[in-house]
Every structure is written in structure tokens, then in C-alpha cells.
Design a protein around this motif. Sequence first.
Motif, PDB file in Angstrom:
ATOM      1  N   MET A  63       0.814  -1.213   0.000  1.00  0.00           N
ATOM      2  CA  MET A  63       0.000   0.000   0.000  1.00  0.00           C
ATOM      3  C   MET A  63       0.848   1.264   0.000  1.00  0.00           C
ATOM      4  N   ARG A  64       2.092   1.157   0.469  1.00  0.00           N
ATOM      5  CA  ARG A  64       2.974   2.329   0.433  1.00  0.00           C
ATOM      6  C   ARG A  64       3.343   2.690  -1.005  1.00  0.00           C
ATOM      7  N   LEU A  65       3.188   1.740  -1.917  1.00  0.00           N
ATOM      8  CA  LEU A  65       3.481   2.016  -3.332  1.00  0.00           C
ATOM      9  C   LEU A  65       2.258   2.570  -4.056  1.00  0.00           C
ATOM     10  N   VAL A  66       1.073   2.420  -3.446  1.00  0.00           N
ATOM     11  CA  VAL A  66      -0.169   2.762  -4.132  1.00  0.00           C
ATOM     12  C   VAL A  66      -0.583   4.184  -3.747  1.00  0.00           C
ATOM     13  N   ASN A  70      -7.204   8.485  -7.447  1.00  0.00           N
ATOM     14  CA  ASN A  70      -8.497   7.799  -7.368  1.00  0.00           C
ATOM     15  C   ASN A  70      -8.466   6.575  -6.443  1.00  0.00           C
ATOM     16  N   VAL A  71      -7.462   6.526  -5.563  1.00  0.00           N
ATOM     17  CA  VAL A  71      -7.402   5.485  -4.536  1.00  0.00           C
ATOM     18  C   VAL A  71      -7.344   6.161  -3.171  1.00  0.00           C
ATOM     19  N   PHE A 123      -3.273   1.414 -12.250  1.00  0.00           N
ATOM     20  CA  PHE A 123      -2.114   1.801 -11.440  1.00  0.00           C
ATOM     21  C   PHE A 123      -1.786   0.701 -10.426  1.00  0.00           C
ATOM     22  N   CYS A 124      -2.815   0.204  -9.745  1.00  0.00           N
ATOM     23  CA  CYS A 124      -2.581  -0.807  -8.716  1.00  0.00           C
ATOM     24  C   CYS A 124      -2.094  -2.124  -9.317  1.00  0.00           C
ATOM     25  N   SER A 130      -4.008  -6.665  -6.809  1.00  0.00           N
ATOM     26  CA  SER A 130      -5.363  -6.812  -7.354  1.00  0.00           C
ATOM     27  C   SER A 130      -6.357  -6.565  -6.228  1.00  0.00           C
ATOM     28  N   HIS A 131      -7.455  -5.864  -6.535  1.00  0.00           N
ATOM     29  CA  HIS A 131      -8.432  -5.576  -5.493  1.00  0.00           C
ATOM     30  C   HIS A 131      -9.265  -6.813  -5.163  1.00  0.00           C
ATOM     31  N   ARG A 132      -9.867  -7.417  -6.202  1.00  0.00           N
ATOM     32  CA  ARG A 132     -10.648  -8.641  -6.107  1.00  0.00           C
ATOM     33  C   ARG A 132     -11.944  -8.487  -5.326  1.00  0.00           C
ATOM     34  N   ASP A 133     -12.298  -7.279  -4.944  1.00  0.00           N
ATOM     35  CA  ASP A 133     -13.579  -7.072  -4.258  1.00  0.00           C
ATOM     36  C   ASP A 133     -14.154  -5.715  -4.653  1.00  0.00           C
ATOM     37  N   LEU A 134     -14.088  -5.406  -5.941  1.00  0.00           N
ATOM     38  CA  LEU A 134     -14.647  -4.139  -6.416  1.00  0.00           C
ATOM     39  C   LEU A 134     -16.162  -4.236  -6.391  1.00  0.00           C
ATOM     40  N   LYS A 135     -16.791  -3.377  -5.625  1.00  0.00           N
ATOM     41  CA  LYS A 135     -18.238  -3.428  -5.437  1.00  0.00           C
ATOM     42  C   LYS A 135     -18.696  -2.055  -4.967  1.00  0.00           C
ATOM     43  N   PRO A 136     -20.000  -1.831  -4.885  1.00  0.00           N
ATOM     44  CA  PRO A 136     -20.518  -0.499  -4.557  1.00  0.00           C
ATOM     45  C   PRO A 136     -19.934   0.115  -3.292  1.00  0.00           C
ATOM     46  N   GLU A 137     -19.796  -0.684  -2.232  1.00  0.00           N
ATOM     47  CA  GLU A 137     -19.329  -0.130  -0.960  1.00  0.00           C
ATOM     48  C   GLU A 137     -17.902   0.399  -1.028  1.00  0.00           C
ATOM     49  N   ASN A 138     -17.136  -0.058  -2.019  1.00  0.00           N
ATOM     50  CA  ASN A 138     -15.736   0.354  -2.120  1.00  0.00           C
ATOM     51  C   ASN A 138     -15.509   1.505  -3.097  1.00  0.00           C
TER      52      ASN A 138
END
Length: 438
Positions: A63-66, A70-71, A123-124, A130-138
Motif C-alpha cells: 500500500m505504500r506504493l499505491v 483515485n485510490v 495503477f494498482c 489486485s483488489h478482487r472485491d470491487l463493489k458499490p461499498e468500495n
Amino acid sequence: MDERPALFGKYEMGRLLGKGTFAKVYYAKQIDSGESVAIKVISKDQVKREGMMEQIKREIAVMRLVRHPNVAELKEVMATKTKIFFVMEYVRGGELFAKVAKGKLKEDEARKYFQQLISAVDFCHSRGVSHRDLKPENLLLDDNGDLKVSDFGLSALPEQLRNDGLLHTQCGTPAYVAPEVLRKKGYDGSKADIWSCGVILYVLLAGFLPFQDENLMKMYRKIFKAEFEFPPWFSTDARRLLSKLLVADPERRITIPAIMRVPWFRRGLTTHQAFSTEEPPPTAIEGQEDTKLPSPKFFNAFEFISSMSSGFDLSSLFENKRKTGSVFTSKCSVGAIMAKIEGVAKGMNFKVSKLKEFKFKLQGRTEGRKGPLAVTAEVFEVAPEVAVVEFCKSSGDTLEYAKFCEEDVRPGLKDIVWTWQGDQVSTVNNNAKLEEDQ
């Protein structure tokens, strides 16, 4: 707010924002600056019981690289003996899908959010996450109405990659999850993310899900076949793109570089937006061959744990007996780093032998307390302009190794070192006195 002590003397804790399986998220204020933040509080005992401590450490390092507009930013990690605290950017505009609940978006507005989503995901992925949980809440909106992907890599804590290099754990909301994930077979996390982006784009344009059924198994069958219909108001170009995003076979699904070339996607892009020249080009995406010079192993969330950044040295926090080692980052080229290490080692009368493309063995010629000292040095690529170098003792006396690092290696390599792990005092190690009862 009740009268409880400020968290680590830095943050004034506020209301509960939400609960997850492993965590509670609170609103908080940075006492000195007054800045609003969200603090995720995780129970160490619970993640230890679930065997997830290594996953958390990997994600913190990555996460220090990200760092991307838009994150949602991970600002700081702190800990006590029983809890871990992730201090996140507080995104006050609410969920993007609160807007969709009021009705479908106009195509130009949906495209803007999709562009920002793809920018963040691209970018990520270029950083091995990989996020693997892209959904409305995120998907949140900031004060300017710009999209922020929240908890990238932390909402879905990453499982170990198996020997086939694929992920094997089901996660995410079924309606947004790629068919290969639901099938419980191995899958490529980045390809699964692209499917989820396709579902999100459909929902923005339609106001409802592409795959929905009261019977969950019927919904699964629709997802497995990528069986959906377009509402009549979808433009031809939007339909064409969605037909390439929502493809059941991940090998045939459109890639991010190809998405970026689609005229519908490019419409309205500004030069500062999205895909700046500062970031690695699309060809740097994981899994593609490079026919030029070999490069070291890409620094990946699942391959290498490094916590060299200020506030992120968690080695003491997790009470793990790590092998003795020294880690530094460098902005020099890999070739320059390797040449410098070899020169310093030979100047100290060490024999240098190559173990593999980006790994040396440095063998001392003099007898120490436990025989000759032997050290390995390995270079990992973080990004085109940043490398991580790890030294490890493979044999010999630990005190002699520590002296070798402090008195010989550090001064000898000072010209190429950007930062040594642990040089800046970690927030973690100075804050053991917090009231545990958050």
C-alpha cells in the motif's frame, strides 16, 4: 463523544462508520491538523486465529506504493499488543452507488467515473496489487465528486498464491464477481478485477445489475455464461465495450491497455487525468514478456515483504522471528546496484559469486567465531525507477554480520542508497501505552 484518551496522542476518535468481519471503522480527527480520517481497527488475535497476519503485512508493504488520486490513501499504520490501526483518508462524499440508487447516470457522467476507476485499477495492477472485491461499498466520492476506490487490497486481504500462481479463494459480492472466481478454480486477480469493472459500468448506465435473479444458482448460471441483455438506451459504443468486458473466459476478456484505446473510453479525457507518463506503460503489466534485457523479479504483493517506509516497520509488532537481514531502497539502475555491491564486497576481500540473475553470494575469506561469514544480496524491482535490495546472512556469526552491515556495507553503499529499512523511528514502536479499550 465520550471521554476516552486520544489514540496515540494523535487522533481524536469519533463515531463508528462501519463494521466488517475483522474490523471496525471509526471517524477520527488528526489533533494537530484537524484533518478528518477514517481509522480501521483490527483485532490481532482474530487475524492470528484466521492465519491472516502475513497477508496483512504484505498488503501494508504494498500500500505504500499505491499513491493515486483515485485510490483512498493509507496514511499510517499503528499498533498495540492487541490491535492494529489503519489510518485511511476519509472520503466524505459517500458511496457512488447512492447516486445510482436514485436512477441511472447519463452516459458522460458514467464514463467519467469509469475512466477514474480504470485509472486506479491500472495503477494498482502495475504495482502487483489486485483488489478482487470491487463493489458499490468500495467506490466513494470525494468533495469534488471524484471517484476514490477504498481499501484497495485491504478490503479483500490477499490469500497465498498457490504453485500455479493463481488465487483460489472466493471473495466479493456474487453479483460483481467474475465467473472464474465463483467456479472455485484458480484465477488471475487482475482479470477478475476487469470483469467487476464491467459490471460496475453496466450498473452506472442501467441503474440495475446485469446478472440478477432471486434464485442465487440461476444468477450464478447467468454469470457463468455471461448471459445479460442491454437496455434500449445504451449507445452502440457502450454496448460494444461491455461486450468485451463481460466475457466469461478471462483469457478472451479485454485488457486495460485495450480498454484505454477504445474511442468511447477516451472521449472527454483530460491530459492530467488517468494515465500519466509518470507511471509504467501498459507493457509493464504482469505476465507480459519483455524481449529486451532481463529485469529482476517484479516487487509483488505476494512475493516479497518489505516494510522500509517510515511508520511501517512492523517487524516488532508481529513478534515474528525474522531472519537477520538488512533492506534498502535505491533509485539507481539494477546494473549500477549490482556493480556497486560487487565492488564493495571485493574491496573487503569477499569472494563474489552469482547465484542467479539478480542475486549474489558474498563469501568471507577469514575465519570468524562460527566459520567464515557468508551473505546473500538480492535485488527486487519495485518500479522502473526504484529497487529494493535485501542482504541476508547465510552462515557465520550474527554479531559479525551486524558489524559487516553497519561498518562496511552501509558506508560503502551510501552513494546508491535512498533509504534503509528501520532508519526512521516507526510509529508502531513508540506507542505501546494506548488504552486498549477502543
